[in-house]
Design a protein around this motif. Structure first.
Motif, PDB file in Angstrom:
ATOM      1  N   ASP A  42       0.826  -1.216   0.000  1.00  0.00           N
ATOM      2  CA  ASP A  42       0.000   0.000   0.000  1.00  0.00           C
ATOM      3  C   ASP A  42       0.857   1.261   0.000  1.00  0.00           C
ATOM      4  N   GLN A  43       2.035   1.185   0.625  1.00  0.00           N
ATOM      5  CA  GLN A  43       2.956   2.324   0.673  1.00  0.00           C
ATOM      6  C   GLN A  43       3.768   2.469  -0.608  1.00  0.00           C
ATOM      7  N   GLY A  44       3.622   1.517  -1.534  1.00  0.00           N
ATOM      8  CA  GLY A  44       4.334   1.579  -2.804  1.00  0.00           C
ATOM      9  C   GLY A  44       5.763   1.060  -2.737  1.00  0.00           C
ATOM     10  N   LEU A  45       6.123   0.372  -1.656  1.00  0.00           N
ATOM     11  CA  LEU A  45       7.481  -0.125  -1.497  1.00  0.00           C
ATOM     12  C   LEU A  45       7.709  -1.451  -2.208  1.00  0.00           C
ATOM     13  N   ILE A  46       6.654  -2.227  -2.369  1.00  0.00           N
ATOM     14  CA  ILE A  46       6.703  -3.481  -3.117  1.00  0.00           C
ATOM     15  C   ILE A  46       5.470  -3.532  -4.010  1.00  0.00           C
ATOM     16  N   ALA A  47       5.495  -4.445  -4.973  1.00  0.00           N
ATOM     17  CA  ALA A  47       4.368  -4.562  -5.899  1.00  0.00           C
ATOM     18  C   ALA A  47       3.984  -6.024  -6.060  1.00  0.00           C
ATOM     19  N   SER A  48       2.742  -6.230  -6.410  1.00  0.00           N
ATOM     20  CA  SER A  48       2.254  -7.583  -6.679  1.00  0.00           C
ATOM     21  C   SER A  48       1.510  -7.591  -7.998  1.00  0.00           C
ATOM     22  N   GLU A  49       1.257  -8.770  -8.460  1.00  0.00           N
ATOM     23  CA  GLU A  49       0.362  -8.979  -9.598  1.00  0.00           C
ATOM     24  C   GLU A  49      -0.900  -9.613  -9.029  1.00  0.00           C
ATOM     25  N   ARG A  50      -1.958  -9.556  -9.764  1.00  0.00           N
ATOM     26  CA  ARG A  50      -3.214 -10.176  -9.339  1.00  0.00           C
ATOM     27  C   ARG A  50      -3.533 -11.357 -10.241  1.00  0.00           C
ATOM     28  N   ILE A  77      15.888   3.955  10.055  1.00  0.00           N
ATOM     29  CA  ILE A  77      15.708   4.725   8.827  1.00  0.00           C
ATOM     30  C   ILE A  77      14.217   4.759   8.507  1.00  0.00           C
ATOM     31  N   PRO A  78      13.636   5.935   8.362  1.00  0.00           N
ATOM     32  CA  PRO A  78      12.194   6.040   8.134  1.00  0.00           C
ATOM     33  C   PRO A  78      11.765   5.463   6.783  1.00  0.00           C
ATOM     34  N   LEU A  79      10.521   5.012   6.717  1.00  0.00           N
ATOM     35  CA  LEU A  79       9.990   4.451   5.478  1.00  0.00           C
ATOM     36  C   LEU A  79      10.016   5.461   4.337  1.00  0.00           C
ATOM     37  N   ALA A  80       9.894   6.730   4.645  1.00  0.00           N
ATOM     38  CA  ALA A  80       9.958   7.752   3.592  1.00  0.00           C
ATOM     39  C   ALA A  80      11.326   7.721   2.910  1.00  0.00           C
ATOM     40  N   GLU A  81      12.382   7.518   3.672  1.00  0.00           N
ATOM     41  CA  GLU A  81      13.732   7.407   3.114  1.00  0.00           C
ATOM     42  C   GLU A  81      13.852   6.131   2.283  1.00  0.00           C
ATOM     43  N   VAL A  82      13.281   5.037   2.774  1.00  0.00           N
ATOM     44  CA  VAL A  82      13.294   3.783   2.020  1.00  0.00           C
ATOM     45  C   VAL A  82      12.572   3.977   0.688  1.00  0.00           C
ATOM     46  N   ALA A  83      11.439   4.668   0.725  1.00  0.00           N
ATOM     47  CA  ALA A  83      10.674   4.920  -0.500  1.00  0.00           C
ATOM     48  C   ALA A  83      11.505   5.736  -1.493  1.00  0.00           C
ATOM     49  N   GLU A  84      12.253   6.728  -1.008  1.00  0.00           N
ATOM     50  CA  GLU A  84      13.113   7.529  -1.891  1.00  0.00           C
ATOM     51  C   GLU A  84      14.158   6.660  -2.570  1.00  0.00           C
ATOM     52  N   VAL A  85      14.762   5.767  -1.798  1.00  0.00           N
ATOM     53  CA  VAL A  85      15.780   4.876  -2.344  1.00  0.00           C
ATOM     54  C   VAL A  85      15.153   3.917  -3.352  1.00  0.00           C
ATOM     55  N   PHE A  86      13.999   3.366  -3.009  1.00  0.00           N
ATOM     56  CA  PHE A  86      13.341   2.410  -3.898  1.00  0.00           C
ATOM     57  C   PHE A  86      12.885   3.067  -5.193  1.00  0.00           C
ATOM     58  N   ALA A  87      12.624   4.361  -5.179  1.00  0.00           N
ATOM     59  CA  ALA A  87      12.175   5.060  -6.389  1.00  0.00           C
ATOM     60  C   ALA A  87      13.227   4.969  -7.493  1.00  0.00           C
ATOM     61  N   GLY A  88      14.483   4.845  -7.115  1.00  0.00           N
ATOM     62  CA  GLY A  88      15.554   4.739  -8.096  1.00  0.00           C
ATOM     63  C   GLY A  88      15.930   3.317  -8.467  1.00  0.00           C
ATOM     64  N   LEU A  89      15.204   2.345  -7.950  1.00  0.00           N
ATOM     65  CA  LEU A  89      15.501   0.941  -8.236  1.00  0.00           C
ATOM     66  C   LEU A  89      14.557   0.397  -9.294  1.00  0.00           C
ATOM     67  N   PRO A  90      15.008  -0.608 -10.022  1.00  0.00           N
ATOM     68  CA  PRO A  90      14.114  -1.227 -11.002  1.00  0.00           C
ATOM     69  C   PRO A  90      12.984  -1.968 -10.282  1.00  0.00           C
ATOM     70  N   ALA A  91      11.765  -1.797 -10.760  1.00  0.00           N
ATOM     71  CA  ALA A  91      10.614  -2.450 -10.125  1.00  0.00           C
ATOM     72  C   ALA A  91      10.405  -3.862 -10.637  1.00  0.00           C
ATOM     73  N   ASP A  92      10.960  -4.160 -11.811  1.00  0.00           N
ATOM     74  CA  ASP A  92      10.662  -5.426 -12.460  1.00  0.00           C
ATOM     75  C   ASP A  92      11.736  -6.494 -12.295  1.00  0.00           C
ATOM     76  N   ARG A  93      12.778  -6.194 -11.557  1.00  0.00           N
ATOM     77  CA  ARG A  93      13.840  -7.181 -11.352  1.00  0.00           C
ATOM     78  C   ARG A  93      14.561  -6.885 -10.042  1.00  0.00           C
ATOM     79  N   MET A  94      15.393  -7.831  -9.653  1.00  0.00           N
ATOM     80  CA  MET A  94      16.172  -7.642  -8.443  1.00  0.00           C
ATOM     81  C   MET A  94      17.269  -6.608  -8.722  1.00  0.00           C
ATOM     82  N   PRO A  95      17.472  -5.665  -7.806  1.00  0.00           N
ATOM     83  CA  PRO A  95      18.541  -4.682  -7.995  1.00  0.00           C
ATOM     84  C   PRO A  95      19.904  -5.373  -8.112  1.00  0.00           C
TER      85      PRO A  95
END
Length: 168
Positions: A42-50, A77-95
């Motif tokens: 829900d926080q956008g840190l991970i994604a799923s398929e349905r 480390i706050p989740l907001a910081e984690v979200a910032e870091v994750f924004a620069g990572l590929p969503a479709d594969r392992m970093p």
């Protein structure tokens, strides 16, 4: 046939059903509650398929993201910081290794700054306890008649990360 569900003309193979994990499997493997997995999604840190039945399925690389979230949580480390870091990572594969090194450098700097702040606060606390309020002219905590209330809520003389250095 190797069991992959490739689409004709698709550059990447679709994941096999065995490559996707249920929310329960992800929770068990990551050592968190299923509600935490859904919260991080829900926080956008991970994604799923349905699935066609609207059930969540997660790629295995989500386990790495969850591990990183848990490490960050342990380090404060706050989740907001984690979200910032994750924004620069590929969503479709392992970093990859470079992605992890970039995160490590960023968080090392953040933790070093936090360590300096804690050391400064520790020094102030030691001085405050040690003074016994005998040096009232130098005391950074003394607030006769609550005069600092006019400056706003919270500690006014001991700085926080957000407020910057203390006055005086």
């Amino acid at each position: 046939m190797d069991g992959t569900a490739d689409l004709p003309g698709s550059p990447e193979p679709r994941p096999r059903p065995a490559d996707l994990l249920t929310v329960g499997e992800v929770a068990r493997r990551a050592g968190v509650a299923a509600s935490a997995v859904r919260f991080y999604e829900d926080q956008g840190l991970i994604a799923s398929e349905r699935t066609s039945g609207n059930q969540r399925r997660y790629h295995r690389h989500v386990l790495r993201r969850l591990s990183l979230i848990l490490v960050a949580k342990r380090l404060g480390i706050p989740l907001a910081e984690v979200a910032e870091v994750f924004a620069g990572l590929p969503a479709d594969r392992m970093p990859d290794k470079r992605d992890w090194e970039r995160i490590s450098r960023r968080w090392a700097a953040l933790l070093a700054a936090r360590r300096r702040e804690i050391e400064r606060l520790e020094s102030e606390l030691t001085g405050c306890i040690g003074c016994g309020c005998l040096s009232l002219r130098r005391c950074r905590v003394l607030n006769p008649r609550d005069a600092l209330a006019a400056d706003g809520p919270g500690p006014r003389r001991l700085p926080s990360e957000e407020s910057g250095p203390a006055p005086g």
